[in-house]
Each structure stands twice: as C-alpha cells, then as structure tokens.
Design a protein around this motif. Structure first.
Motif, PDB file in Angstrom:
ATOM      1  N   LYS A   5     -31.356   4.549  16.931  1.00 33.15           N
ATOM      2  CA  LYS A   5     -32.233   5.724  17.015  1.00 33.15           C
ATOM      3  C   LYS A   5     -32.397   6.328  15.626  1.00 33.15           C
ATOM      4  CE  LYS A   5     -34.034   9.831  18.367  1.00 33.15           C
ATOM      5  NZ  LYS A   5     -33.527  11.133  18.682  1.00 33.15           N
ATOM      6  N   GLY A  45     -37.330   9.664  17.000  1.00 34.35           N
ATOM      7  CA  GLY A  45     -37.620  11.012  17.484  1.00 34.35           C
ATOM      8  C   GLY A  45     -39.018  11.433  17.049  1.00 34.35           C
ATOM      9  N   ALA A  46     -39.376  12.652  17.423  1.00 32.50           N
ATOM     10  CA  ALA A  46     -40.738  13.118  17.207  1.00 32.50           C
ATOM     11  C   ALA A  46     -40.881  13.999  15.973  1.00 32.50           C
ATOM     12  CB  ALA A  46     -41.193  13.898  18.434  1.00 32.50           C
ATOM     13  N   HIS A  51     -42.475  18.180  18.284  1.00 33.32           N
ATOM     14  CA  HIS A  51     -41.866  19.439  18.717  1.00 33.32           C
ATOM     15  C   HIS A  51     -42.797  20.639  18.536  1.00 33.32           C
ATOM     16  CE1 HIS A  51     -37.950  17.859  19.875  1.00 33.32           C
ATOM     17  NE2 HIS A  51     -38.146  16.963  18.908  1.00 33.32           N
ATOM     18  N   GLY A 139     -39.651   9.420  21.477  1.00 35.64           N
ATOM     19  CA  GLY A 139     -39.714  10.594  22.344  1.00 35.64           C
ATOM     20  C   GLY A 139     -41.167  10.915  22.645  1.00 35.64           C
ATOM     21  N   ILE A 153     -40.669  16.714  28.520  1.00 37.71           N
ATOM     22  CA  ILE A 153     -40.529  16.070  27.212  1.00 37.71           C
ATOM     23  C   ILE A 153     -39.324  15.154  27.302  1.00 37.71           C
ATOM     24  CG2 ILE A 153     -39.964  16.443  24.780  1.00 37.71           C
ATOM     25  CD1 ILE A 153     -42.822  17.214  25.482  1.00 37.71           C
ATOM     26  N   SER A 155     -36.766  12.938  25.513  1.00 37.18           N
ATOM     27  CA  SER A 155     -36.267  12.772  24.139  1.00 37.18           C
ATOM     28  C   SER A 155     -35.916  11.306  23.876  1.00 37.18           C
ATOM     29  CB  SER A 155     -35.021  13.631  23.921  1.00 37.18           C
ATOM     30  OG  SER A 155     -33.940  13.074  24.632  1.00 37.18           O
ATOM     31  N   GLY A 156     -35.987  10.952  22.610  1.00 40.56           N
ATOM     32  CA  GLY A 156     -35.556   9.614  22.203  1.00 40.56           C
ATOM     33  C   GLY A 156     -34.098   9.400  22.570  1.00 40.56           C
ATOM     34  N   THR A 216     -35.766  19.504  22.612  1.00 43.51           N
ATOM     35  CA  THR A 216     -34.909  18.660  23.445  1.00 43.51           C
ATOM     36  C   THR A 216     -33.407  18.900  23.217  1.00 43.51           C
ATOM     37  OG1 THR A 216     -35.374  16.908  21.865  1.00 43.51           O
ATOM     38  CG2 THR A 216     -36.529  16.815  23.966  1.00 43.51           C
TER      39      THR A 216
HETATM   40  O1  IP8 Z   1     -37.328  14.110  18.888  1.00 44.01           O
HETATM   41  C1  IP8 Z   1     -38.906  14.620  21.525  1.00 44.01           C
HETATM   42  O2  IP8 Z   1     -38.085  13.526  21.204  1.00 44.01           O
HETATM   43  P1  IP8 Z   1     -36.820  13.746  20.238  1.00 44.01           P
HETATM   44  C2  IP8 Z   1     -40.293  14.156  21.922  1.00 44.01           C
HETATM   45  O3  IP8 Z   1     -36.085  12.447  20.267  1.00 44.01           O
HETATM   46  C3  IP8 Z   1     -41.357  15.171  21.802  1.00 44.01           C
HETATM   47  O4  IP8 Z   1     -35.985  14.855  20.837  1.00 44.01           O
HETATM   48  C4  IP8 Z   1     -42.669  14.735  22.233  1.00 44.01           C
HETATM   49  C5  IP8 Z   1     -41.219  16.391  21.339  1.00 44.01           C
END
Ligand code: IP8
Length: 262
Positions: A5, A45-46, A51, A139, A153, A155-156, A216
């Motif tokens: 990740k 992640g995003a 976010h 994510g 939402i 999360s990854g 997340t």
């Molecule tokens: O950054 C969140 O994924 P994360 C995904 O892995 C969105 O927590 C679309 C905010």
C-alpha cells in the motif's frame, strides 16, 4: 506475492486545497517499486485527489433528504473521477519503468454494507496476477447497501486487508508518511515513541491528525485494519514512504525501520 500500500499522503500533497501530485515522491516511489517487479498487488490511497471531495460532500454520512442525495451523487462522481486520474498518473509512471501496472477501480466491482466490503469478486484480479500483470487498486467511493447512507468511502487500507485475507500474500507492506506506529501522534506530540511491534494487546493512544483531512480515519484506521488482518495470522509492516530507499528495501525483503503488526 506482495501486497503493497502506498499512502495517498506520499503520492500527493495531502493538505493542498486542490488535487496536487507530490512529483518528487511519485517519481522516486515508482522507481523503488520497479526494482521488485514480480508478483505484486499495489493499492494506493487518495490523498488530496480523494479526501477533499469526499469531505466536501460528506460521502458516507446519513442522507438527509432528496436534495442531499443528489449532492452526494454529484460528490461521488467527482471523487471517483479524481481518484481515477491519480491512478492513471501512477500507473502510467509505473508502466514507463516496465511495470505492467493495470488500474482497477474498486467502485466498479466492490460494494459495502455499513462501510465494510460485502461484495467483491476477485476472479479478475487472480487472473491478472496469473497472467503477469500488477493490479493497482485504490481508495474509491463505493455503493453501500445501508439505505441510510447509500454511498461509502472505501479506504485503500480496507482493500488491502480484504485482499490479504482472501489471497494470503507472503507479505503486506503499508507505507505512509510516518515511520510507523507511535505511542501518540508524532506530528503533534514530540514525546511520541515509535513502537516496533504492535499486537491486539498493545495500549495505544492514537489521535487522528485533523490537519490531514483524512476521512477514512488516519493512523487509527490503519492500525484497526491491520489488527484485523493479524487475527487471520497475517503479519504486516508499516513503513515511511517518504524516506528514500524504504520501499525498495521492504519489497526486496530487507530490514526497514517501521512497525510490525501481528
Ligand atoms: O486514502 C480514501 O482512501 P485512503 C479514498 O486509502 C477516498 O484512505 C476516495 C477518499
């Protein structure tokens, strides 16, 4: 097989007020990943690509009325397009270095119930792996079967724990913008100490970093996901993606400073 990740905070400028790539980190991280280039699933992640919109439209909160539902659908679409763009940029960079990265959009094959994955067919991922591709998930907003929220939402971090439970990888590496798990938030508490090994019995006082607009759940969310994984006997490691060389060391099986969760 490795599940890696890459935190959104490493790939993007997370506290920017619009989606912004961290170009230097991105170039370095794809180079470090390309050193391994074997059986691997990457989940990213995003960061500021996800976010910002997810928070602006409160995706995952209770739907108040029809107008709110319409706004959330708009926010869902914007978030999904934005994280897809980040995934395209990331995959293209990996492809330039010879990694057969294939972007897979969680919202097109995963749904949740109360924000936890309830439906996900892994056949395509297995087949990509078998044929030598490197699946790259991320994510994403997804449809939720609880009618009070309808959208969530994902999360990854939840994606990696789900994949790890089902696919039983040799290693799960989760990289973020800190060295691992500390006794408290190292960004706000200078006395926080890095913990080498975390188990379900470790006493932690994790506060979410509000500066990072992480819908997340920040580090607390990650630890909960990885402790879930530990229940299935799968060990994972949190490392800092912002320290040059860490990802390369971790994917090639060498020792890296970080926290092991078991
Ligand atoms: O950054 C969140 O994924 P994360 C995904 O892995 C969105 O927590 C679309 C905010």
């Amino acid at each position: 097989m490795i599940i890696l990740k890459i935190g959104g905070s490493a790939l993007t400028i997370k506290d920017a007020n619009k989606p912004t790539i961290d170009e230097i980190n991105l170039d370095r991280i794809v180079k470090e990943i390309s050193v391994y280039n074997q059986d691997m699933i990457i989940v990213h992640g995003a960061g500021s690509y996800g976010h910002i919109y997810a928070t602006e439209y409160s995706i995952g909160s209770k739907i108040e009325n029809e107008e709110d539902n319409t706004a959330k659908i708009e926010g869902f679409c914007k978030t999904q397009s934005s994280v897809q763009l980040l995934n395209n940029i990331f995959c293209s960079k990996l492809q330039e270095l010879g990694v057969p990265a294939i972007g897979l959009q969680a919202s097109s094959f995963i749904t949740t119930l109360d924000k936890r994955i309830d439906n996900c067919n892994l056949d395509v991922i297995k087949e990509y792996l078998k044929k030598g591709f490197v699946p790259v998930l991320y994510g994403d907003p997804v449809l939720d079967h609880n009618d009070e929220i309808k959208y969530a939402i994902l999360s990854g971090d939840q994606i990696i724990t789900y994949l790890a439970e089902k696919l039983n990888p040799n290693k799960v590496i989760l990289s973020s913008d800190v060295d691992g798990i500390y006794t408290d938030n190292p960004k706000t508490n200078p006395n926080a100490k890095l913990i080498d090994i975390v188990t379900k019995d470790t006493k932690l006082s994790l506060t979410d970093d509000k500066n990072q607009a992480d819908i997340t759940g920040g580090m607390a969310g990650k630890v909960n996901e990885l402790l879930n994984l530990a229940k299935y006997g799968i060990e994972s490691q949190i490392i800092n993606a912002e320290k040059p060389g860490n990802i390369e060391l971790a994917v090639s099986g060498q020792k890296v400073k970080g926290t092991i969760i078991k």
